[in-house]
Design an enzyme around this catalytic site. Structure first.
Site, PDB file in Angstrom:
ATOM      1  N   LYS A 279       0.838  -1.196   0.000  1.00 16.28           N
ATOM      2  CA  LYS A 279       0.000   0.000   0.000  1.00 16.28           C
ATOM      3  C   LYS A 279       0.873   1.247   0.000  1.00 16.28           C
ATOM      4  O   LYS A 279       2.018   1.196   0.454  1.00 16.28           O
ATOM      5  CB  LYS A 279      -0.864   0.013   1.276  1.00 16.28           C
ATOM      6  N   ASP A 290      -7.556  -3.165  10.543  1.00 12.61           N
ATOM      7  CA  ASP A 290      -8.053  -4.195   9.630  1.00 12.61           C
ATOM      8  C   ASP A 290      -8.483  -5.474  10.366  1.00 12.61           C
ATOM      9  O   ASP A 290      -8.831  -6.465   9.740  1.00 12.61           O
ATOM     10  CB  ASP A 290      -6.984  -4.505   8.567  1.00 12.61           C
ATOM     11  N   ARG A 353     -10.457 -11.478   1.744  1.00 14.87           N
ATOM     12  CA  ARG A 353     -11.275 -12.565   1.163  1.00 14.87           C
ATOM     13  C   ARG A 353     -10.523 -13.876   1.187  1.00 14.87           C
ATOM     14  O   ARG A 353     -11.120 -14.944   1.264  1.00 14.87           O
ATOM     15  CB  ARG A 353     -11.711 -12.156  -0.256  1.00 14.87           C
TER      16      ARG A 353
HETATM   17  N1  BES Z   1      -8.223  -3.776   4.384  1.00 18.44           N
HETATM   18  C1  BES Z   1      -8.334  -3.352   3.034  1.00 18.44           C
HETATM   19  C2  BES Z   1      -9.632  -2.578   2.770  1.00 18.44           C
HETATM   20  C3  BES Z   1      -9.650  -1.152   3.235  1.00 18.44           C
HETATM   21  C4  BES Z   1      -8.899  -0.196   2.587  1.00 18.44           C
HETATM   22  C5  BES Z   1     -10.464  -0.782   4.262  1.00 18.44           C
HETATM   23  C6  BES Z   1      -8.962   1.118   2.996  1.00 18.44           C
HETATM   24  C7  BES Z   1     -10.545   0.538   4.653  1.00 18.44           C
HETATM   25  C8  BES Z   1      -9.794   1.489   4.028  1.00 18.44           C
HETATM   26  C9  BES Z   1      -8.334  -4.550   2.097  1.00 18.44           C
HETATM   27  O1  BES Z   1      -7.555  -5.612   2.497  1.00 18.44           O
HETATM   28  C10 BES Z   1      -7.781  -4.067   0.803  1.00 18.44           C
HETATM   29  O2  BES Z   1      -6.652  -3.710   0.777  1.00 18.44           O
HETATM   30  N2  BES Z   1      -8.611  -4.058  -0.221  1.00 18.44           N
HETATM   31  C11 BES Z   1      -8.213  -3.581  -1.484  1.00 18.44           C
HETATM   32  C12 BES Z   1      -8.774  -4.521  -2.527  1.00 18.44           C
HETATM   33  C13 BES Z   1      -8.231  -4.289  -3.892  1.00 18.44           C
HETATM   34  C14 BES Z   1      -6.766  -4.668  -3.957  1.00 18.44           C
HETATM   35  C15 BES Z   1      -9.036  -5.123  -4.880  1.00 18.44           C
HETATM   36  C16 BES Z   1      -8.773  -2.169  -1.645  1.00 18.44           C
HETATM   37  O3  BES Z   1      -9.871  -1.907  -1.187  1.00 18.44           O
HETATM   38  O4  BES Z   1      -8.069  -1.333  -2.201  1.00 18.44           O
HETATM   39 ZN    ZN Z   2      -7.259  -5.803   4.494  1.00 17.48          ZN
HETATM   40 MN    MN Z   3      -5.551  -5.410   1.869  1.00 17.16          MN
END
Ligand code: BES
Ligand code: ZN
Ligand code: MN
Length: 503
Positions: A279, A290, A353
């Site tokens: 990230k 998370d 997931r």
């Molecule tokens: N934990 C994150 C989701 C998230 C991101 C929650 C920002 C709250 C704020 C999750 O594991 C994630 O990183 N999801 C990605 C999915 C994507 C790679 C398809 C996302 O939401 O960017």
């Molecule tokens: Zn996550």
């Molecule tokens: Mn993630």
């Protein structure tokens, strides 16, 4: 904070009640609530209202010391807004009361609020909203500050004045609300604790302590056991981390032995760096949150265990870190889930997931009446619904519509709302992989829906709902902190189910 009920009748009146402070309501049309009238025998309250010192608008307050004809040392007038107040106005009013009481030189207070003054809400709703708002106001997270915030002063004991006829029911409601507030506080604490404290092992130890304190069943599976179960998808997320994964199973069996359990499944990523699909740095600290799905399962268990809820409930938490290193899962890697379905990991940041799908397969063994998973799953859900509603996803048939309605209603009752989103085959197509049964991402469009569609493929054997709490579990910015959501929704949903089964 200590909450109790004070029964008032012809003998035991508000005017003769001894207390550090009595709180009564005023409306914006300048009318006095019944309790305010009862304290106004010498006209001090109506004079204060007439003078304009308090407007009666929701959240306006005025403190009067030792008014004539009142046994209490102080009377706090609080504006409630319209005579049939909105939920929001009532919260504003209680918040204002909580703020005044928190800095008052009194030890105890009696809240003599009209229990029928909120539009379309009953006395139980008013009492619960008051307890939750006051506890939320009192919540602090300073265990990791070397200089603690100044010791809380102000009122420590709050009694709700209610007519004798409903005192017993009110006592029950307040006890339930306190249990719920205790659950919410646990969820907030776990969420706010950073990743170097709140590890998978810490979550497991918290669950063990909960089990010991409330006589719950508990099992914690470690890596070896997860390998034996063939949880290849879950384990692929743990590869880059030094922290051992934990798989937690909690059982509250308060119902009849033959009754199928309701199962809660929580996402417990104690830190989500994104893994090799790292990230960006800005705001990455918030990925300590998370594990809020897992924390909400523990909070709901804290609440229903204290309530001794008559329902069979099983909580399952898959917990690990998502970190990059030389052994970490790489984009393009293909993993085999416990269900046997293979997954091409196109993005290691779509890890929630990957851990949930194996947990969802694991819970088949409980022959559940319903399964609800709770996860900070997608940023896309925040884009879709913002910070007001959690995303609710289920299949669209009679059974699932009923489950969705029950969850939505529980949310509405407690102001912890969710909004239903679609799951349809047309979205499923976005998860096609050239090399495995499915990919773990479905492209930029409808990201929260394709995430839910991915989970759906592992839930065919039971009735299931998914709550995406990415936008509701915590706040960012100056008031950064865990909200405790969706513990009110989940707990109320379980209470409603217990009542349904008792019928
Ligand atoms: N934990 C994150 C989701 C998230 C991101 C929650 C920002 C709250 C704020 C999750 O594991 C994630 O990183 N999801 C990605 C999915 C994507 C790679 C398809 C996302 O939401 O960017
Ligand atoms: Zn996550
Ligand atoms: Mn993630």
């Amino acid at each position: 904070m200590d909450f109790s009920i004070k029964s008032v009748d012809a003998k035991n009146t508000i005017a003769t009640t001894k207390a550090g402070c009595i709180v009564v309501g005023i409306f914006e049309n300048k009318n006095l609530s019944p309790s305010a009238q009862a304290l106004d025998s010498k006209g001090a309250i109506s004079a204060a209202v007439k003078s304009g010192d308090i407007s009666g608008k929701a959240g306006s307050t005025l403190l009067i010391r030792q008014p004539e004809g009142v046994a209490a040392l102080r009377v706090l007038l609080v504006g409630l807004g319209k005579e049939q107040a909105s939920d929001k106005d009532f919260h504003t009013a209680i918040q204002a009361v909580a703020n005044v009481l928190a800095s008052l030189g009194a030890a105890d207070a009696v809240l003599a609020l009209p229990l029928d003054a909120v539009k379309e809400r009953d006395a139980a709703w008013v009492l619960r909203a008051a307890v939750l708002t006051i506890r939320d106001n009192a919540y602090r997270f300073d265990s990791l500050k070397s200089k603690k915030d100044a010791a809380a002063v102000g009122v420590k004991k709050i009694a709700f004045a209610v007519p004798a006829t409903i005192a017993a029911a009110a006592r029950e409601t307040v006890a339930q609300s306190v249990a719920l507030a205790n659950g919410i506080d646990l969820t907030k604490d776990l969420g706010n604790l950073p990743g170097n404290y709140c590890t998978p092992t810490y979550l497991a130890n918290t669950a063990k302590k909960l089990a010991k304190d409330f006589q719950l069943g508990i099992e914690v599976l470690d890596r070896k056991q997860l390998e034996a179960l063939k949880m290849g998808s879950f384990l692929s997320v743990t590869n880059g981390s030094e922290q051992p994964p934990k798989f937690i199973v909690l059982k509250h069996l308060g119902g009849k032995q033959k009754d199928a359990p309701t199962v809660l499944v929580g996402k417990g990523i104690t830190f989500d760096s994104g893994g090799i699909s790292l990230k960006p740095g800005a705001g990455m600290d918030e990925m300590k949150y998370d594990m809020c799905g897992a924390a909400s399962v523990l909070g709901a268990f804290r609440a229903i265990a204290e309530m001794k809820l008559k329902l069979n409930v099983i909580g399952v938490i898959a917990s690990c870190e998502n970190m990059p290193n030389g052994r970490a899962t790489k984009p393009g890697d293909i993993v085999t889930s416990m269900s046997g379905q293979t997954i091409e990991v196109l993005n290691t940041d779509a890890e929630g997931r990957l851990i949930l799908c194996d947990a969802l397969t694991y819970v088949e063994r409980f022959k559940p009446a319903a399964v609800v998973d709770i996860a900070t799953l997608t940023g896309a859900c925040v884009t879709a619904l913002g910070h007001h509603n959690s995303g609710l996803f289920t299949r669209h048939d009679k059974d699932h519509d009923d489950l969705a309605s029950a969850l939505l209603a529980a949310g509405k009752k407690t102001g912890d709302t969710a909004w239903r989103m679609p799951i349809e085959d047309s979205y499923q197509e976005q998860l096609k992989s050239n090399f495995a049964d499915m990919a773990n991402i479905g492209g930029p469009a409808a990201g929260s829906v394709t995430a839910a569609c991915f989970l759906e493929r592992f839930t065919k054997k039971y009735t299931w709902a998914h709550l995406d709490i990415a936008g509701t579990a915590w706040r960012s910015g100056a008031t950064k902190g865990a909200t405790g959501r969706p513990v009110p929704l989940l707990t109320t949903f379980l209470i409603d189910r217990a009542q349904g089964e008792a019928k």
